[in-house]
Design an enzyme around this catalytic site. Structure first.
Site, PDB file in Angstrom:
ATOM      1  N   GLU B  85       0.852  -1.189   0.000  1.00  8.68           N
ATOM      2  CA  GLU B  85       0.000   0.000   0.000  1.00  8.68           C
ATOM      3  C   GLU B  85       0.893   1.246   0.000  1.00  8.68           C
ATOM      4  O   GLU B  85       0.457   2.333   0.333  1.00  8.68           O
ATOM      5  CB  GLU B  85      -0.951   0.000   1.200  1.00  8.68           C
ATOM      6  CG  GLU B  85      -0.285  -0.070   2.553  1.00  8.68           C
ATOM      7  CD  GLU B  85      -1.290   0.007   3.706  1.00  8.68           C
ATOM      8  OE1 GLU B  85      -2.386   0.557   3.514  1.00  8.68           O
ATOM      9  OE2 GLU B  85      -0.962  -0.478   4.798  1.00  8.68           O
ATOM     10  N   CYS B 117      -3.463  -3.965   4.265  1.00 14.25           N
ATOM     11  CA  CYS B 117      -2.583  -4.951   4.893  1.00 14.25           C
ATOM     12  C   CYS B 117      -2.907  -6.393   4.493  1.00 14.25           C
ATOM     13  O   CYS B 117      -2.193  -7.318   4.890  1.00 14.25           O
ATOM     14  CB  CYS B 117      -2.636  -4.810   6.418  1.00 14.25           C
ATOM     15  SG  CYS B 117      -2.239  -3.157   6.986  1.00 14.25           S
ATOM     16  N   HIS B 251      -2.437 -10.893  11.485  1.00 11.17           N
ATOM     17  CA  HIS B 251      -1.958  -9.561  11.092  1.00 11.17           C
ATOM     18  C   HIS B 251      -1.868  -8.700  12.356  1.00 11.17           C
ATOM     19  O   HIS B 251      -2.792  -8.674  13.163  1.00 11.17           O
ATOM     20  CB  HIS B 251      -2.914  -8.925  10.087  1.00 11.17           C
ATOM     21  CG  HIS B 251      -2.724  -7.448   9.932  1.00 11.17           C
ATOM     22  ND1 HIS B 251      -1.501  -6.904   9.613  1.00 11.17           N
ATOM     23  CD2 HIS B 251      -3.578  -6.402  10.089  1.00 11.17           C
ATOM     24  CE1 HIS B 251      -1.624  -5.586   9.559  1.00 11.17           C
ATOM     25  NE2 HIS B 251      -2.866  -5.254   9.854  1.00 11.17           N
TER      26      HIS B 251
END
Lengths: 81, 421
Positions: B85, B117, B251
């Protein structure tokens, strides 16, 4: 269950998540951030609050209220279906 | 170990930068509340220097893997997917630079994936499915998740708004070589679950800025974590959240977030007590935080970094199944799983990631503040630029010691790099 009872449930969860607030007066006009709950603790109150109220909603549906009174209004409306 | 229907990660490497700051020192410097800092479960954060970009991070992660391959093996890399990103161009992907700088052969698919993400998992799944499809038997795919947080280009009044996102945002790249010889981690093919919906939680609406609402992002993450797992359990027979996974890798925006998501799953799915939840977190999840705590949130790379942390520090005396959860704002998420064993742990440890992190240069707050002023950082779309590699003189040794790639100049938008020495 009326709106004030929902508010009382929320305040009860706040005191469970943040025992340091056990003796502190917590009012409808207070926001969870302002009384010292960090972002994860705020989510924890929402999760426990929904559990206590018998609600099972996506968390994102609880986004928006600026204080506990508005949150109680929102949850009360959800309880009414 | 090559076999039809087998795919996964053959080799895995991480580049966690060459400079860092101590997160406690930063929080004290900013006057942030220390009990809240403790809840972040963060120790250090990597800081990208002005002459580093997502390409240099990606190449520094991938090069040690490519260098270990024979020429014949290297020529089987038929796809390079960059996942980010932090893109540097709306059209040309990072992968084109990476492909050149690694000296890969021309008959190769190059592209870039974006979904906040979640990008690293999207790239990994694309690569795995390419291998599983059998359209090019024996082929390998290189997946690189590379992300850099940049605070330097924000306006001067932004520090208050950053609050806890400044100490938790890091930089890093993970390179995964995906093939039908998955020494590091073998995917459970077909075992996955997704949950996605449109939400404006966090975003990068301009070339050099970020925006969002932390509460909404946490809510979306928690919703996705539960629902992606439930979708996984719907697809896979006899799944038990407690018994099916020896380790869990999520994550990691910050460690406290992962702890909250785990607590929610334990309560909702298993009705676990707080004591059970605490023990379970320490045993199944804490190993996955070991590298992330040292670099900060690496966005697209973070779930693979959690996998690496687990593999580096966990008990792999027997093969272990690892449950993985990936989330990207906006939002899309996935719960999936795979198996790793002692051989994977041995191969991962050979790359000595912890030692590489130890060799990073520790920036003083004064040096960090100098970098934040952003005078040496190029904006998105810069046509021409030359980089001063001595902006933090003492940091250069960390680049030179490992002959790392750095940005040298930009000429007519074209980025030129060189190996530090």
């Amino acid at each position: 269950m009326d709106r004030n009872a929902v508010l009382a449930v929320l305040i009860e969860q706040i005191r469970i998540v943040e025992p340091a607030l056990a003796e502190q007066e917590i009012k409808a006009e207070d926001s969870m951030a302002a009384i010292g709950l960090d972002s994860m603790s705020r989510q924890e109150v929402l999760i426990l609050g929904m559990e206590a109220l018998g609600l099972n909603l996506p968390m994102v549906q609880l986004f928006g209220p600026r204080n506990l009174g508005e949150l109680a209004d929102l949850l009360h409306a959800k309880l009414q279906g | 170990m090559s076999a039809a229907g087998t795919a996964g990660i053959e080799a895995l490497n991480f580049y966690g930068g060459s400079a860092y700051i101590d997160v406690r020192e930063l929080c004290e410097h900013r006057g942030l509340d220390m009990p809240r800092f403790e809840n972040l479960l963060m120790r250090e954060k990597t800081v990208a220097l002005p002459y580093e970009d997502p390409v240099s991070f990606a190449v520094n992660a991938a090069r040690p893997l490519v260098d270990r391959l024979s020429a014949a093996e290297r020529d089987r890399i038929e796809m390079v997917v960059t996942c980010t990103e932090s893109g540097i161009d709306f059209g040309k992907s990072l992968s084109t630079y990476v492909h050149k700088l690694l000296g890969l052969k021309p008959n190769c698919r190059l592209f870039e994936i974006k979904q906040a993400c979640y990008s690293g998992t999207a790239g990994l799944q694309m690569a795995i499915n390419f291998i599983l499809s059998g359209t090019s038997p024996g082929a390998k795919a290189l997946v690189i998740a590379s992300d850099i947080s940049r605070f330097a280009l924000a306006d001067a009044n932004a520090i208050q708004e950053w609050a806890y996102s400044e100490p938790s945002s890091g930089a890093g790249a993970v390179a995964a070589l995906v093939s039908d010889t998955p020494w590091i981690w073998r995917v459970d093919a077909g075992a996955y679950g997704n949950h996605a919906f449109e939400v404006m939680d966090t975003c990068r609406p301009g070339p050099d800025n970020e925006a969002g609402d932390a509460d909404l992002s946490l809510m979306a993450y928690l919703d996705c974590c539960e629902q992606a797992y439930r979708d996984y359990a719907r697809r896979v027979a006899d799944v038990d959240f407690r018994g099916s996974f020896d380790y869990l890798c999520f994550h990691t925006p910050f460690g406290g977030m992962v702890k909250g998501a785990h607590r929610q799953l334990m309560r909702k799915i298993l009705r676990a007590t707080p004591a059970e939840t605490e023990e379970d977190f320490a045993r199944r999840m804490a190993p996955g935080l070991s590298f992330g705590q040292r670099v900060g949130n690496t966005a697209g790379a973070s779930v693979l970094l959690a996998l690496a942390g687990t593999l580096a520090t966990g008990d792999f005396s027997q093969p272990r199944r690892i449950g993985m959860f990936s989330y990207g704002s906006g939002c899309c998420s996935e719960f999936f799983s795979g198996v790793a064993d002692a051989e994977g742990q041995r191969r991962l440890r050979e790359l000595a990631w912890g030692e590489a992190l130890d060799r990073r240069y520790r920036l003083s707050m004064a040096e960090y503040e100098t970098l934040l002023r952003g005078n040496d950082v190029i904006r998105f779309g810069t046509k021409d630029a030359q980089f001063d590699h001595r902006i933090v003189p003492d940091a250069w040794a960390a680049f030179a010691a490992d002959k790392r790639l750095v940005l040298d100049r930009v000429a007519a938008y074209h980025r030129e790099y060189r190996w530090a020495e």
